[in-house]
Design a protein around this motif. Structure first.
Motif, short mmCIF file in Angstrom:
data_model
loop_
_atom_site.label_atom_id
_atom_site.label_comp_id
_atom_site.label_asym_id
_atom_site.label_seq_id
_atom_site.Cartn_x
_atom_site.Cartn_y
_atom_site.Cartn_z
N ALA A 182 -0.60 2.40 2.64
CA ALA A 182 0.04 3.45 3.02
C ALA A 182 1.46 3.39 3.56
O ALA A 182 2.37 4.05 3.28
CB ALA A 182 -0.61 4.29 4.45
N VAL A 183 1.73 2.40 4.05
CA VAL A 183 3.22 2.04 4.64
C VAL A 183 4.14 1.83 3.53
O VAL A 183 5.07 2.21 3.12
CB VAL A 183 3.43 0.93 5.57
N GLN A 184 3.49 1.20 2.34
CA GLN A 184 4.37 0.59 1.11
C GLN A 184 4.52 1.99 0.30
O GLN A 184 5.55 2.12 -0.28
CB GLN A 184 3.64 -0.17 0.20
N ALA A 185 3.62 2.90 0.39
CA ALA A 185 3.59 4.13 -0.57
C ALA A 185 4.58 5.17 0.42
O ALA A 185 4.44 6.41 -0.37
CB ALA A 185 2.49 4.59 -0.78
N GLY A 186 4.95 5.07 1.54
CA GLY A 186 5.57 5.86 2.22
C GLY A 186 4.82 7.08 2.79
O GLY A 186 5.08 8.25 2.97
#
Length: 222
Positions: A182-186
């Motif tokens: 989720a973090v990597q995908a913003g």
């Protein structure tokens, strides 16, 4: 995106005729998809295609665009999850192809957060993860209904970002993986909600502190 079926529920295997498969493959919004995968019957039984449909699903997904394949991947995740060990081994290559396509969709910024979580569920189903392939839907629902493990008080916890008495956390390696995705995908909203679903809560009735995810999983097993 369609909700995943809990495979602990009642399933009835069905063989889909070729005409229906051809019609579905030709159009991602064809009514034929409703004949392949639909809601439960009045007696509460889900009709689910046999694992032998996995090669067709892999070919169909590969031919569809990212947006067209979202619902197909949801179906693939459920079919793979419900398959026995022999079928998963037989169709391992097709499952790997479908998983790669689902992971590819996680990078699409045009998708709504709801779709992002649905794709995470599809990946988990393809991985054979029996709890969170269905229970991750709490993120999209924004809340989790469960019982305190000590006093059995019924609790309704809000998982959405904002003020909360939930102690944020990531109580397992899987939680850390989902959060990192989720973090990597913003996806800040999803990432924050995950820290609540996999966080800790103190029951206001008996003051017992427990892992929320453990109680969600426990409720599924009952």
């Amino acid at each position: 995106m369609a909700a995943a079926i809990c495979v602990c529920g009642r399933l009835r295997r069905v063989k889909v005729d070729q005409e229906t498969l051809d019609a579905a493959a030709a159009n991602s919004i064809s009514p034929a998809w409703g004949r392949i995968w639909n809601g439960p019957s009045p007696d509460g039984i889900w009709d689910l295609p046999e694992p032998a449909v996995l090669p067709w699903l892999a070919r169909t997904c590969s031919a569809f665009s990212r947006r067209e394949r979202v619902e197909v991947l949801a179906l693939a995740g459920v079919v793979a999850l419900a398959a026995d060990a022999a079928s998963r081994a037989l169709y391992a290559q097709e499952i790997a192809t479908l998983r790669a396509l689902a992971c590819d969709g996680l990078a699409d910024e045009a998708f709504h957060d709801f779709t992002f979580v649905g794709l995470q569920q599809a990946v988990l189903g393809l991985d054979g993860e029996k709890v969170w392939s269905s229970e991750l839907s709490h993120i999209n629902g924004g809340e989790a209904e469960l019982e305190c493990p000590a006093c059995e008080s019924e609790l309704l916890l809000c998982l959405e970002p904002g003020e909360s008495t939930i102690e944020p956390g990531l109580s397992s390696e899987l939680a850390e993986r989902l959060h990192a995705e989720a973090v990597q995908a913003g996806r800040g909203f999803v990432a924050t909600s995950l820290t609540k679903l996999f966080g800790r809560f103190t029951c206001p009735e008996c003051r017992t502190t427990f892992n929320i995810a453990d109680q969600v999983a426990s409720g599924l097993a009952e």
